[in-house]
Design an enzyme around this catalytic site. Structure first.
Site, mmCIF file in Angstrom:
data_model
loop_
_atom_site.group_PDB
_atom_site.id
_atom_site.type_symbol
_atom_site.label_atom_id
_atom_site.label_comp_id
_atom_site.label_asym_id
_atom_site.label_seq_id
_atom_site.Cartn_x
_atom_site.Cartn_y
_atom_site.Cartn_z
ATOM 1 N N HIS A 1 8.960 -104.828 3.595
ATOM 2 C CA HIS A 1 10.463 -104.824 4.012
ATOM 3 C C HIS A 1 10.967 -105.529 2.640
ATOM 4 C CE1 HIS A 1 9.441 -104.017 8.101
ATOM 5 N NE2 HIS A 1 10.560 -103.675 8.204
ATOM 6 N N GLU B 1 7.978 -99.295 2.994
ATOM 7 C CA GLU B 1 7.801 -99.745 4.170
ATOM 8 C C GLU B 1 7.788 -98.580 5.184
ATOM 9 O OE1 GLU B 1 9.470 -100.059 8.264
ATOM 10 O OE2 GLU B 1 10.682 -99.404 6.556
#
Length: 346
Positions: free
Chosen positions: A311, A17
């Site tokens: 994520h 991420e």
């Protein structure tokens, strides 16, 4: 859990991420395992690399809760070293400053506080409704009820809401440490309601009414309400959409901002919730990465979600790097095209 307490784990903050998620997960896992780590290239791909105010608040909060020694804890730093000590409970006050996210600070220290040597009461001042961060509504209604089902005793009270750019929100959280039970969340269960709540502070009432009107057109609402907040730091607006089921609750929040019409705020939020309603998996995109550390504390568990987010994949990578657990993500047999089963084993 494989701790390897004497060896410092080296992590690349530009991987996955590439933002603050790696930092927060590493801080939590370091406190839980006792293993020190060094994180380099922090937020290297962002327009302003390095630690921002809210990231620094997470580091400082973890250092207090985890009795840690820290190197590089300053604004703009692209590398930190974190060597944890013994987790301790007690009374803590954390100030993010400006409108930085209070919920990201809570997300960082909560797993450790659930393993602390005593109950804790923490107060966090900053933003409660932030772009690119879970809001207090999401934590209160989507995340904490699942923790409670696992056996966690966590109570959160929002004393003041904090909106960008003024901030000034204040939340209090009480945590009683104790063992958690595994969670297996594979189905939503029966629908129990779909609500829309427009939050307003120091803004005309018609803004909330226009948002609720759009929500009523786009969604099969069972209830709606406008909530006028007491005086605080600056104006603020949010449209909170709450889809409740027997086994899970999904929260989507549209945040008002200067130059964005009430209709646009509502349309964007409704579009996100309709996507969740359509794919049918119980765990939404934002809840999926947040459930991993509670499952780790519980010693295992599983859930079904939609297509994995960056994520979620980043959290999995950090867990594997610490040797804390094995996490698998695979198409779910019930709906292999749209649903993925995430399983964690320690």
């Amino acid at each position: 859990m494989n701790t390897k307490k004497d060896s410092e784990l080296l992590l690349d903050g530009s991987q996955g991420e590439g933002g603050g998620q790696i930092l927060r997960s590493a801080l939590a896992l370091s406190m839980l395992s006792g293993r020190p780590f060094r994180l380099t290239k922090i937020r290297a791909g962002r327009s302003k690399p390095g630690l921002m105010r809210q990231h620094l608040a997470c580091v400082r909060a973890a250092a207090l809760v985890g009795n840690a020694q820290v190197e590089g804890a300053e604004i703009g730093s692209t590398e930190i070293g974190f060597r944890p000590g013994t987790i301790r409970g007690g009374q803590f006050e954390f100030k993010v400053g400006s409108a930085g996210s209070t919920m990201l600070v809570l997300q960082t220290v909560l797993p450790a506080l659930l393993r602390a040597d005593a109950p804790s009461r923490i107060s966090i001042e900053g933003g409660t409704h932030n772009m690119l961060a879970p809001t207090s509504d999401f934590i209160a209604d989507a995340f904490l009820p699942l923790l409670a089902r696992m056996g966690a005793q966590v109570q959160m009270t929002v004393e003041r809401h904090g909106f960008f750019p003024a901030g000034g929100g204040l939340v209090h959280v009480e945590v009683r440490p104790g063992p958690l039970q595994p969670l297996h969340l594979h189905e939503r269960g029966a629908s129990t309601g779909l609500e829309a709540i427009a939050l307003l502070r120091s803004l005309p009432q018609h803004i909330g009414e226009r948002e609720l009107e759009i929500a009523a057109r786009r969604l099969p609402l069972t209830a709606s309400a406008r909530r006028d907040l007491s005086a605080g730091f600056g104006p603020g607006n949010a449209l909170v959409l709450k889809a409740s089921y027997a086994n899970v609750t999904e929260i989507v929040v549209g945040l008002g901002e200067h130059g964005l019409s009430a209709e646009s705020v509502a349309e964007n939020a409704c579009r996100e919730l309709r996507s969740y309603l359509a794919h049918g998996a119980p765990v939404g995109e934002h809840l999926s990465d947040q459930l991993l550390l509670p499952l780790l504390l519980a010693g295992g568990g599983s859930f079904v979600t939609g297509r994995p987010s960056s994520h979620l994949e980043t959290n999995v990578a950090v867990i594997h790097a610490f040797g804390a657990a094995q996490v698998s993500i695979a198409p779910d047999q019930g709906n292999p095209q749209q649903h993925f089963r995430v399983s964690l084993e320690t």
